[in-house]
Structures are given as structure tokens and as C-alpha cells.
Motif scaffolding. Structure first.
Motif, PDB file in Angstrom:
ATOM      1  N   VAL A   1       0.868  -1.187   0.000  1.00  0.00           N
ATOM      2  CA  VAL A   1       0.000   0.000   0.000  1.00  0.00           C
ATOM      3  C   VAL A   1       0.894   1.223   0.000  1.00  0.00           C
ATOM      4  O   VAL A   1       1.809   1.343   0.833  1.00  0.00           O
ATOM      5  N   MET A   2       0.652   2.116  -0.955  1.00  0.00           N
ATOM      6  CA  MET A   2       1.516   3.295  -1.059  1.00  0.00           C
ATOM      7  C   MET A   2       0.731   4.501  -1.538  1.00  0.00           C
ATOM      8  O   MET A   2      -0.304   4.382  -2.210  1.00  0.00           O
ATOM      9  N   ALA A   3       1.252   5.665  -1.157  1.00  0.00           N
ATOM     10  CA  ALA A   3       0.692   6.932  -1.607  1.00  0.00           C
ATOM     11  C   ALA A   3       1.523   7.406  -2.788  1.00  0.00           C
ATOM     12  O   ALA A   3       2.720   7.671  -2.656  1.00  0.00           O
ATOM     13  N   ILE A   4       0.878   7.489  -3.942  1.00  0.00           N
ATOM     14  CA  ILE A   4       1.518   8.005  -5.154  1.00  0.00           C
ATOM     15  C   ILE A   4       1.098   9.464  -5.276  1.00  0.00           C
ATOM     16  O   ILE A   4      -0.106   9.769  -5.243  1.00  0.00           O
ATOM     17  N   GLU A   5       2.082  10.386  -5.405  1.00  0.00           N
ATOM     18  CA  GLU A   5       1.719  11.798  -5.341  1.00  0.00           C
ATOM     19  C   GLU A   5       2.624  12.681  -6.189  1.00  0.00           C
ATOM     20  O   GLU A   5       3.584  13.267  -5.690  1.00  0.00           O
ATOM     21  N   PRO A   6       2.318  12.801  -7.479  1.00  0.00           N
ATOM     22  CA  PRO A   6       3.106  13.709  -8.307  1.00  0.00           C
ATOM     23  C   PRO A   6       3.025  15.153  -7.808  1.00  0.00           C
ATOM     24  O   PRO A   6       1.941  15.641  -7.487  1.00  0.00           O
ATOM     25  N   MET A   7       4.181  15.799  -7.729  1.00  0.00           N
ATOM     26  CA  MET A   7       4.303  17.228  -7.423  1.00  0.00           C
ATOM     27  C   MET A   7       5.026  17.839  -8.614  1.00  0.00           C
ATOM     28  O   MET A   7       6.196  17.506  -8.865  1.00  0.00           O
ATOM     29  N   VAL A   8       4.338  18.686  -9.352  1.00  0.00           N
ATOM     30  CA  VAL A   8       4.810  19.107 -10.678  1.00  0.00           C
ATOM     31  C   VAL A   8       4.776  20.633 -10.771  1.00  0.00           C
ATOM     32  O   VAL A   8       3.782  21.262 -10.395  1.00  0.00           O
ATOM     33  N   ASN A   9       5.869  21.201 -11.294  1.00  0.00           N
ATOM     34  CA  ASN A   9       6.011  22.649 -11.365  1.00  0.00           C
ATOM     35  C   ASN A   9       5.832  23.180 -12.780  1.00  0.00           C
ATOM     36  O   ASN A   9       6.242  22.533 -13.748  1.00  0.00           O
ATOM     37  N   LEU A  10       5.302  24.386 -12.858  1.00  0.00           N
ATOM     38  CA  LEU A  10       5.156  25.067 -14.152  1.00  0.00           C
ATOM     39  C   LEU A  10       6.516  25.528 -14.670  1.00  0.00           C
ATOM     40  O   LEU A  10       6.789  25.477 -15.859  1.00  0.00           O
ATOM     41  N   GLY A  11       7.385  25.972 -13.751  1.00  0.00           N
ATOM     42  CA  GLY A  11       8.713  26.454 -14.124  1.00  0.00           C
ATOM     43  C   GLY A  11       9.779  25.403 -13.853  1.00  0.00           C
ATOM     44  O   GLY A  11       9.617  24.237 -14.205  1.00  0.00           O
ATOM     45  N   THR A  12      10.872  25.816 -13.197  1.00  0.00           N
ATOM     46  CA  THR A  12      11.952  24.873 -12.910  1.00  0.00           C
ATOM     47  C   THR A  12      11.538  23.922 -11.784  1.00  0.00           C
ATOM     48  O   THR A  12      10.617  24.213 -11.017  1.00  0.00           O
TER      49      THR A  12
END
Length: 256
Positions: free
Chosen positions: A197-208
Motif C-alpha cells: 500500500v503506497m501513496a503516489i503523489e506527483p508534485m509538478v512545477n510550471l517552471g523549474t
């Protein structure tokens, strides 16, 4: 050490995740221009406690609130505050519920009113990347397969993946092994087994992709102060198709 979960344990996490999903739904009903982020935190806290759960984040390593609320360039771990939400903001709401000894964790980024097209695309592609990562969370695949699916989907749009922050195993503890990165190579990393069981959590930026931590010791923001999006589900690895234990159903009912 990785703790694989029994079906009984997974049932409890799924039950707690319903409370979590409904708490997210209450936030979605109330999140709008003119409301403070602190008032959203209070609503979630009261609902979770009234439902027999405990907010996972409140008191975790001294964190003072039930929700992490991260606005615009804040990536994660933002404090609810007297900040008044404005038209054009994007607001990430991250929440966890501790129920019958087990945690669940999910996050959703909300556009407030008229958000510019580039930022809306950031939200859309980050959410899509979450589900593409989940599709790879099956027995026999590698963690790198999950990570690569997320990374390639957002990078082809010109967005960047935060590397210093990752998803995680979850169960009796809010954060367990293994780490679940959002970047990587296919065929590399931990071999996925049933019951993880895992938490998948993309954190994605508009810039760098570069981030900084504020002096409060918690708040993480983009270095260039461009917007960042965050979506998260708690899932369990299965043989043919990962099972999503958390839900956006109650958020999506509000949005329809």
C-alpha cells in the motif's frame, strides 16, 4: 522494512479512506474566492473527528493543522492561515485520516475561478500523470515503471517534476518504506508485490523543478515562484490492476 498488508488491513484503510474522501468533498464544497484557508481546515477537522477518525497530520512532527493547504507557488506542507483565497489561485489540499490504527492520504489541487490556461494545463497533466503512475502499480512491475510514467507525461508538456519530495508506503505509520519517486527509469527500483500500500503523489512545477523551504521549517515553494500542482491517491498493488483506496468521488460530485 516494507510491511505488506493483509486483506483485513486493506479493508480498514479503504474504510478510513471513505472518511478522507468525504472530508475532501466538504472542502471542495466550500473552497472559493473570499474564504480563508484556516476555515477550510476547521471544517475538515470537525468532519473527520465526528466520523470516528483522527486527522493524520495534526501534531505530526509538530504540524499544527489537519490539512496542508498550499497556494500557487507553494508545492506542499503549507499551513492553513488567515489567507483569503482569491480568483485565479490554485489551492492544493492534502489530507490524511488515521482510522482503526491505519492511515490513508490523498491530495487534490483546486483551480479557483478564472485560472490562466497554462496553469489549468499544469493541473490537468499532473492529475493525468497520477493515474498513469497508478496503472503501472501492478505485481511484477518496478517502482521505476511508476515513476517513469509520471515523469514522461508531464515533461513532454514542458513541466518539471520535484525530485526532493516523494510518495511513500503507508499503513500503521503515515510514512513507511518504500519511497515512491515521481521520476525514474523503467525496469529499475523495487519489484512491486501484492499487498504493498503506497501513496503516489506527483508534485509538478510550471517552471523549474527547484524548490526552497521557508523559515517555518515546513512550507516548500518553487524557487522561481511559479505555480505547482499536487495530486495524490493511496493505492494497493494488485496482480492485474492497482486498486485505488482513496477517492475523488466526493470532490467530483461538487465539480459536476
Amino acid at each position: 522494512m516494507i510491511f505488506y498488508k493483509s486483506e483485513e488491513e486493506i479493508d480498514i484503510i479503504r474504510e478510513g479512506a471513505q472518511i478522507l474522501g468525504k472530508a475532501h468533498g466538504i472542502v471542495a464544497e466550500n473552497i472559493k474566492e473570499g474564504i480563508t484557508t484556516l476555515s477550510l481546515d476547521k471544517l475538515a477537522y470537525e468532519f473527520i473527528r465526528d466520523s470516528g477518525g483522527i486527522p493524520s497530520f495534526k501534531g505530526y512532527n509538530g504540524f499544527p493543522n489537519s490539512l496542508c493547504i498550499s497556494v500557487n507557488e507553494v508545492v506542499v506542507h503549507g499551513f492553513p492561515s488567515p489567507y483569503v483565497i482569491k480568483e485565479g489561485d490554485i489551492v492544493s489540499v492534502d489530507c490524511g485520516v488515521h482510522y482503526k490504527g491505519y492511515h490513508s492520504d490523498s491530495a487534490y489541487t483546486h483551480p479557483i475561478g478564472n485560472v490562466n490556461a497554462e496553469t489549468r494545463l499544469l493541473l490537468e497533466k499532473t492529475k493525468e500523470a497520477l493515474y498513469l503512475g497508478i496503472e503501472r502499480a501492478i505485481v511484477g512491475n518496478r517502482m521505476g515503471d511508476v515513476a517513469h510514467a509520471i515523469q514522461q507525461h508531464v515533461e513532454k508538456e514542458g513541466f518539471t517534476v520535484v525530485r526532493e519530495l516523494v510518495g511513500h508506503g503507508i499503513g500503521k505509520n503515515l510514512h513507511e518504506a518504500p519511497e515512491v519517486p515521481n521520476y525514474g527509469k523503467r525496469g529499475q527500483g523495487l519489484k512491486l508485490q501484492a499487498g504493498l500500500v503506497m501513496a503516489i503523489e506527483p508534485m509538478v512545477n510550471l517552471g523549474t523543478r527547484n524548490i526552497v523551504q521557508e523559515n517555518d521549517g515546513w512550507t516548500i515553494r518553487t524557487r522561481d515562484r511559479k505555480p505547482s500542482a499536487h495530486f495524490e491517491h493511496t493505492v494497493v498493488v494488485r496482480k492485474d490492476k492497482a486498486e485505488i483506496l482513496t477517492t475523488f468521488e466526493y470532490i467530483e460530485k461538487v465539480l459536476r
